[in-house]
Design a protein around this motif. Structure first.
Motif, PDB file in Angstrom:
ATOM      1  N   SER A   1       2.050   9.626  17.729  1.00 17.92           N
ATOM      2  CA  SER A   1       2.710   8.379  18.128  1.00 17.92           C
ATOM      3  C   SER A   1       2.361   7.240  17.167  1.00 17.92           C
ATOM      4  O   SER A   1       2.939   6.153  17.235  1.00 17.92           O
ATOM      5  N   ARG A   2       1.396   7.470  16.274  1.00 15.66           N
ATOM      6  CA  ARG A   2       0.993   6.381  15.379  1.00 15.66           C
ATOM      7  C   ARG A   2       1.934   6.222  14.195  1.00 15.66           C
ATOM      8  O   ARG A   2       2.010   5.157  13.593  1.00 15.66           O
ATOM      9  N   LEU A   3       2.621   7.293  13.827  1.00 16.65           N
ATOM     10  CA  LEU A   3       3.440   7.251  12.602  1.00 16.65           C
ATOM     11  C   LEU A   3       4.459   8.394  12.667  1.00 16.65           C
ATOM     12  O   LEU A   3       4.065   9.568  12.731  1.00 16.65           O
ATOM     13  N   THR A   4       5.754   8.072  12.650  1.00 20.76           N
ATOM     14  CA  THR A   4       6.755   9.151  12.656  1.00 20.76           C
ATOM     15  C   THR A   4       6.839   9.744  11.243  1.00 20.76           C
ATOM     16  O   THR A   4       6.347   9.144  10.268  1.00 20.76           O
ATOM     17  N   ASP A   5       7.520  10.900  11.124  1.00 23.24           N
ATOM     18  CA  ASP A   5       7.691  11.516   9.794  1.00 23.24           C
ATOM     19  C   ASP A   5       8.424  10.556   8.854  1.00 23.24           C
ATOM     20  O   ASP A   5       8.043  10.390   7.690  1.00 23.24           O
ATOM     21  N   SER A   6       9.443   9.929   9.389  1.00 24.10           N
ATOM     22  CA  SER A   6      10.239   9.033   8.553  1.00 24.10           C
ATOM     23  C   SER A   6       9.421   7.795   8.143  1.00 24.10           C
ATOM     24  O   SER A   6       9.514   7.305   7.006  1.00 24.10           O
ATOM     25  N   GLU A   7       8.595   7.304   9.047  1.00 23.52           N
ATOM     26  CA  GLU A   7       7.740   6.145   8.705  1.00 23.52           C
ATOM     27  C   GLU A   7       6.679   6.525   7.667  1.00 23.52           C
ATOM     28  O   GLU A   7       6.311   5.696   6.825  1.00 23.52           O
ATOM     29  N   LEU A   8       6.205   7.764   7.719  1.00 20.54           N
ATOM     30  CA  LEU A   8       5.209   8.185   6.726  1.00 20.54           C
ATOM     31  C   LEU A   8       5.834   8.162   5.323  1.00 20.54           C
ATOM     32  O   LEU A   8       5.256   7.618   4.377  1.00 20.54           O
ATOM     33  N   VAL A   9       7.032   8.714   5.227  1.00 18.81           N
ATOM     34  CA  VAL A   9       7.739   8.694   3.931  1.00 18.81           C
ATOM     35  C   VAL A   9       7.982   7.243   3.500  1.00 18.81           C
ATOM     36  O   VAL A   9       7.688   6.849   2.364  1.00 18.81           O
ATOM     37  N   GLY A  10       8.499   6.431   4.430  1.00 15.38           N
ATOM     38  CA  GLY A  10       8.841   5.042   4.104  1.00 15.38           C
ATOM     39  C   GLY A  10       7.622   4.218   3.716  1.00 15.38           C
ATOM     40  O   GLY A  10       7.688   3.362   2.830  1.00 15.38           O
ATOM     41  N   THR A  11       6.508   4.489   4.383  1.00 12.13           N
ATOM     42  CA  THR A  11       5.287   3.738   4.081  1.00 12.13           C
ATOM     43  C   THR A  11       4.786   4.078   2.680  1.00 12.13           C
ATOM     44  O   THR A  11       4.354   3.205   1.920  1.00 12.13           O
ATOM     45  N   LEU A  12       4.882   5.347   2.322  1.00  9.38           N
ATOM     46  CA  LEU A  12       4.441   5.720   0.963  1.00  9.38           C
ATOM     47  C   LEU A  12       5.392   5.158  -0.091  1.00  9.38           C
ATOM     48  O   LEU A  12       4.953   4.698  -1.144  1.00  9.38           O
ATOM     49  N   HIS A  13       6.699   5.170   0.213  1.00  6.09           N
ATOM     50  CA  HIS A  13       7.644   4.508  -0.715  1.00  6.09           C
ATOM     51  C   HIS A  13       7.201   3.077  -0.953  1.00  6.09           C
ATOM     52  O   HIS A  13       7.112   2.609  -2.085  1.00  6.09           O
ATOM     53  N   LEU A  14       6.946   2.373   0.148  1.00  2.17           N
ATOM     54  CA  LEU A  14       6.622   0.953   0.050  1.00  2.17           C
ATOM     55  C   LEU A  14       5.327   0.729  -0.725  1.00  2.17           C
ATOM     56  O   LEU A  14       5.260  -0.107  -1.627  1.00  2.17           O
ATOM     57  N   LEU A  15       4.293   1.489  -0.378  1.00  2.00           N
ATOM     58  CA  LEU A  15       2.987   1.206  -0.988  1.00  2.00           C
ATOM     59  C   LEU A  15       2.958   1.573  -2.468  1.00  2.00           C
ATOM     60  O   LEU A  15       2.375   0.845  -3.280  1.00  2.00           O
ATOM     61  N   LEU A  16       3.600   2.685  -2.840  1.00  2.00           N
ATOM     62  CA  LEU A  16       3.608   3.032  -4.268  1.00  2.00           C
ATOM     63  C   LEU A  16       4.447   2.021  -5.054  1.00  2.00           C
ATOM     64  O   LEU A  16       4.075   1.617  -6.154  1.00  2.00           O
ATOM     65  N   ALA A  17       5.567   1.583  -4.468  1.00  2.00           N
ATOM     66  CA  ALA A  17       6.444   0.649  -5.198  1.00  2.00           C
ATOM     67  C   ALA A  17       5.840  -0.751  -5.248  1.00  2.00           C
ATOM     68  O   ALA A  17       5.779  -1.368  -6.319  1.00  2.00           O
ATOM     69  N   THR A  18       5.367  -1.257  -4.106  1.00  2.00           N
ATOM     70  CA  THR A  18       4.810  -2.620  -4.131  1.00  2.00           C
ATOM     71  C   THR A  18       3.467  -2.630  -4.852  1.00  2.00           C
ATOM     72  O   THR A  18       3.071  -3.654  -5.402  1.00  2.00           O
ATOM     73  N   GLY A  19       2.786  -1.488  -4.841  1.00  2.00           N
ATOM     74  CA  GLY A  19       1.525  -1.424  -5.579  1.00  2.00           C
ATOM     75  C   GLY A  19       1.749  -1.537  -7.080  1.00  2.00           C
ATOM     76  O   GLY A  19       0.830  -1.883  -7.826  1.00  2.00           O
TER      77      GLY A  19
END
Ligand code: HEM
Length: 410
Positions: free
Chosen positions: A225-243
């Motif tokens: 319940s902490r992170l859906t599959d789609s949110e995991l992908v989206g979060t990594l997209h965000l962190l690698l790109a904004t990083g």
């Protein structure tokens, strides 16, 4: 009185500051027309932007709060669809945002970031060693050879991205900021980026390591319940790109500012201003993130003399906010590291404020001081006016930064 016609945004971002001035001339909160024809509000005033960033009546979730998207009038043919279809902090609101933020922000506290210092110093030193092998007077693209790889190495090390996968996992984020791509290219990019990130996550699931991707995968396995599959992908997209992308622009913009303002560079060398002064002034005058992410009014909101109707999209024009004359006076457009205050909102403000802020500042200070220390004769290899801006209206940087690291051999 008729409201002024919306400023039509140049997708190629050929002169974002002149464009910001035109938007501001229509009012502190005024209409813009986005690529593809969608209308949005742009906030250019520092104080109104600060209030809006902290105002819970603005959501970031297009699925729930952008009426034209929810009702199908904005769809796959919207050129910025890549920014709408993401499933991460930049498209979440309320409890969903709090949940995602809690999972990620703990990795970027000042204490955790301080522990990354040695890694950043090593990445910078290695890249400078590589540049050392250039011939005297050779022209080098400092963006490709330094400003991009410094943050890319740091963030990829942190998330355990293997060397051979780095270029293609970062590529999706690079394409996503190009606002001249067609809707088809944008949708295809999202699809490919999603698939590649999923493969990377699957590999980490099979073979976890001591890295932040494995931590996120583990958090999800312990409690789905902490992170859906789609949110995991989206979060990594965000962190690698904004990083990577905004830090790259900060490094390139600060270098360009110093090389085109020799008196400012001399003040830095004499100790009259510090690296922190230069970095904050660059963030103010050349905000690396110019005009994003989207926000949506969850109810009718009166702001700056207009009514933003429920369901309408809003963009904070960070590039304009840093140059607000009511805050910075007549010299707002001038790069001046001696300026007192240097107020800006270039990392945002309030509950959505950039979680990478301490890391970005540390990377910039280490990278820039080492670069100018190693190559004291650093100079632009082309006239400043020939530096082409990055092809985007949402970021603020250069396409390339051709320099000479050392004087030409006689
Ligand atoms: C100079 C470099 C950077 C600049 C100028 C910058 C700027 C911003 C801005 C303007 C926002 C949006 C705030 C809002 O919408 O209210 C943001 C959000 C964010 N940034 Fe950064 N950023 C930088 C570096 C980084 C780094 C190094 C990371 C870390 C990996 C990072 C991660 C994030 C995340 C995860 C968010 C979403 C926060 C949320 O919605 O709660 N950024 N950043």
């Amino acid at each position: 009185m008729e409201p002024p016609a919306p400023v039509v945004i140049d997708p190629a971002g050929r002169d974002i500051h002149a464009e910001a001035a035109r938007i501001r001339a229509n009012g502190p909160v005024s209409r813009i027309e986005l690529p593809g024809g969608a209308l949005a509000w742009s906030i250019t005033d520092h104080e109104l932007a600060r209030q809006s960033l902290a105002d819970h009546r603005f959501s970031k979730d297009p699925r729930k709060h952008w009426t034209d998207f929810a009702e199908g009038r904005i769809g796959e043919d919207f050129p910025l669809i890549g920014w709408v279809l993401m499933d991460n902090l930049t498209t979440s609101y309320g409890p969903d945002h709090t949940r995602l933020r809690r999972l990620t922000s703990s990795a970027f506290t000042p204490r955790r970031v301080e522990a990354m210092r040695a890694g950043v110093e090593k990445a910078v030193a290695d890249l400078l060693d590589e540049l050392d092998s250039c011939e005297p007077g050779e022209v080098v693209d400092l963006k490709a050879r330094f400003a991009h790889p410094v943050p890319a190495r740091v963030i990829c090390d942190l998330f355990g991205v293997p060397a051979e996968e780095r270029a293609h996992l970062l590529r999706g984020g690079e394409v996503n900021v190009d606002t001249t791509i067609t809707p088809e290219e944008s949708a295809a990019n999202v699809e490919q980026w999603h698939r590649e990130m999923q493969e990377f996550i699957d590999a980490k699931r099979r073979n976890p390591g001591d890295d932040l991707t494995s931590d996120l995968v583990q958090a999800q396995e312990e409690d789905g319940s902490r992170l859906t599959d789609s949110e995991l992908v989206g979060t990594l997209h965000l962190l690698l790109a904004t990083g990577t992308e905004p830090v790259m622009n900060l490094l390139a913009n600060a270098t360009r500012a110093l090389l085109t303002h020799p008196a400012q560079l001399a003040l830095l060398r004499s100790g009259a201003v510090s690296w922190s002064d230069v970095i904050e002034e660059t963030l103010r005058a050349e905000a690396p993130v110019a005009h994003l992410p989207f926000r949506f009014a969850v109810e009718d909101i009166e702001l700056g003399g207009v009514t933003i109707a429920k369901g309408e999209p809003v963009l904070i024009n960070f590039a304009a906010v840093g140059r607000d004359r009511t805050v910075h006076g007549e010299s707002a457009d001038t790069f001046d590291a001696t300026r007192p205050g240097k107020e800006h909102l270039s990392f945002g403000h309030g509950v959505y404020r950039c979680i990478g802020m301490p890391l970005a500042r540390m990377e910039a200070e280490i990278a820039l001081s080492a670069l100018f220390g190693r190559f004291p004769d650093l100079e632009l290899a082309v006239p400043a006016e020939d530096l082409a801006p990055q092809v985007t209206f949402i970021m603020n940087g250069v396409q390339a930064l051709p320099v000479r690291l050392t004087p030409q051999a006689r």
